[in-house]
Design an enzyme around this catalytic site. Structure first.
Site, PDB file in Angstrom:
ATOM      1  N   LYS A 114      72.435  90.295  35.565  1.00 18.71           N
ATOM      2  CA  LYS A 114      71.171  90.348  36.311  1.00 18.71           C
ATOM      3  C   LYS A 114      70.663  91.785  36.415  1.00 18.71           C
ATOM      4  O   LYS A 114      69.455  92.010  36.420  1.00 18.71           O
ATOM      5  CB  LYS A 114      71.338  89.731  37.702  1.00 18.71           C
ATOM      6  CG  LYS A 114      71.430  88.212  37.644  1.00 18.71           C
ATOM      7  CD  LYS A 114      71.337  87.603  39.024  1.00 18.71           C
ATOM      8  CE  LYS A 114      71.527  86.101  38.976  1.00 18.71           C
ATOM      9  NZ  LYS A 114      71.672  85.506  40.297  1.00 18.71           N
ATOM     10  N   LYS A 196      73.562  79.873  28.138  1.00 14.31           N
ATOM     11  CA  LYS A 196      73.568  78.793  29.127  1.00 14.31           C
ATOM     12  C   LYS A 196      72.132  78.320  29.434  1.00 14.31           C
ATOM     13  O   LYS A 196      71.202  79.132  29.428  1.00 14.31           O
ATOM     14  CB  LYS A 196      74.276  79.371  30.354  1.00 14.31           C
ATOM     15  CG  LYS A 196      73.920  78.827  31.665  1.00 14.31           C
ATOM     16  CD  LYS A 196      74.636  79.546  32.781  1.00 14.31           C
ATOM     17  CE  LYS A 196      73.615  80.330  33.613  1.00 14.31           C
ATOM     18  NZ  LYS A 196      73.973  80.586  34.991  1.00 14.31           N
ATOM     19  N   LYS A 199      67.660  78.039  34.902  1.00 12.57           N
ATOM     20  CA  LYS A 199      66.380  77.856  35.613  1.00 12.57           C
ATOM     21  C   LYS A 199      65.425  78.981  35.289  1.00 12.57           C
ATOM     22  O   LYS A 199      64.229  78.800  35.237  1.00 12.57           O
ATOM     23  CB  LYS A 199      66.601  78.005  37.128  1.00 12.57           C
ATOM     24  CG  LYS A 199      67.376  76.978  37.836  1.00 12.57           C
ATOM     25  CD  LYS A 199      67.314  77.319  39.337  1.00 12.57           C
ATOM     26  CE  LYS A 199      68.414  76.667  40.115  1.00 12.57           C
ATOM     27  NZ  LYS A 199      69.466  77.570  40.554  1.00 12.57           N
TER      28      LYS A 199
END
Ligand code: TYM
Length: 336
Positions: A114, A196, A199
């Site tokens: 992140k 992966k 969202k």
């Protein structure tokens, strides 16, 4: 009599919920709700560790709550609540911060990922994210945490923090174990099957959303990236097909051998259509139920208010012990 085990898990309202969230986590939550004491949390405090739109967060928090109920979680049997409504989570986080090492947090792969994605907003909350997660889990004396594979490292850290605290102060926290499904624990992106399904992926074709219309689901599966071999088989180097097989298997409960036999000698077109249809069938009732629930704001308000009260009562029991152990002076109840 043996104590009924406690389950805790959380989900971020930071985007629309995907098939990955469903197969990796929520579908398991639904399966185990009768056997355990279950506590499920919409983690809005985690969601603000990246830049977000406040209005959207408010809407999405309620959407996720409604979606969990639409997926089959019973808010009478389970405690389903909004994290920021139970401030004990923040309080325990602060205390646990003082028992968590800088080096441990620096090694978290999600923090590294992140930070790389948001280089101009590497805030302290993002760094501390796993400690808030440990507080979520440890507050409820959780035995099992049903999550997808991507949360495994965070869970190991939660255990380490709990062990360190228990070593100093005696048995305060139950040590939580991860509960990760064998199939569906890591659903991959449909457009880049080595990543992966997420969202936050900006490419809408990479992910199936729980509220996608059937046509959208079918279209995304038809476009899913595969390989040029045209053999439906689960094996190394076929990440696109492996991913579709895992999805089809999770949606239909057929094992890989049965799926290989079913599509032997048939092309990928048939297999993609069958996978799409199995997911449409799985998600259609969820969409119908969600559309009913989301209109009923009074019901949702009642659910999250009652459940926050139940969660807070449990959380307080643990927090009382923790405050005492670390040496805080007991606050007297002014009405007593
Ligand atoms: P979140 O919101 O990213 O995801 C919710 C759950 O979905 C699982 N998941 C997946 N499983 C399989 N394949 C995928 N592609 C996939 N993507 C997501 C996640 O593993 C997760 O179980 N930090 C957590 C939320 C959290 C939490 C907690 C979880 C906060 N506190 C305490 C457990 C216990 C998160 O961001 O999940």
């Amino acid at each position: 009599m043996e104590r009924k085990k406690t389950i805790f898990s959380g989900i971020q309202p930071s985007g629309e919920i995907t098939l990955g969230n469903y197969l990796g986590a929520i579908s398991n939550w639904v399966k185990i709700q009768n056997e355990y004491n279950c506590v499920y949390c919409v983690v809005d405090m985690h969601a603000i560790t990246v830049r977000h739109d406040p209005k959207r967060l408010r809407e999405q928090t309620l959407d996720v709550l409604a979606l969990l109920i639409a997926c089959g979680l019973d808010p009478e049997k389970n405690i389903i609540f909004i994290q920021s409504h139970v401030p004990q989570h923040a309080e325990l986080t602060w205390i646990l911060n003082c028992y968590t090492m800088y080096g441990e947090l620096s090694r978290m792969t999600q923090f590294k990922d992140k930070s790389a994605k948001n280089p101009d907003n590497i805030n302290a909350g993002l760094f501390d994210y796993p400690v808030l997660m440990a507080a979520d889990i440890l507050l409820y004396q959780t035995d099992l945490v049903p999550v997808g594979e991507d949360q495994k490292q965070h869970l190991e850290l939660s255990r380490n923090i709990a062990q360190r605290f228990n070593f100093l102060y005696g048995d305060v926290f139950t040590l939580p174990e991860p509960y990760i499904p064998k199939i569906g624990g890591r659903v991959m992106s449909l457009t880049d099957p080595d990543m992966k399904m997420s969202k936050s992926d900006p490419n809408p074709n990479s992910k199936i959303l729980l509220l996608d219309e059937p046509e959208a689901i079918m279209r995304k599966f038809r476009r899913a990236v595969t390989d040029s071999e045209a053999v439906v088989a689960y094996r190394e180097g076929k990440s696109g097909i492996n991913n579709l097989m895992a999805i089809y298997s999770a949606a239909t409960s057929k094992d890989y051998k049965t799926i290989e036999a079913e599509f032997s000698g048939r092309g990928y077109g048939d297999f993609k259509t069958a996978t799409g249809e199995s997911v449409v069938e799985l998600l259609s009732p969820v969409r119908t139920k969600f559309n009913e629930l989301i209109k009923n704001k009074d019901y949702l308000t009642r659910v999250y208010t009652d459940n926050a009260g139940r969660a807070a009562a449990l959380a307080d029991r643990t927090l009382e012990k923790v405050r005492k152990k670390v040496g805080f002076v007991k606050k007297e109840n002014k009405n007593a």
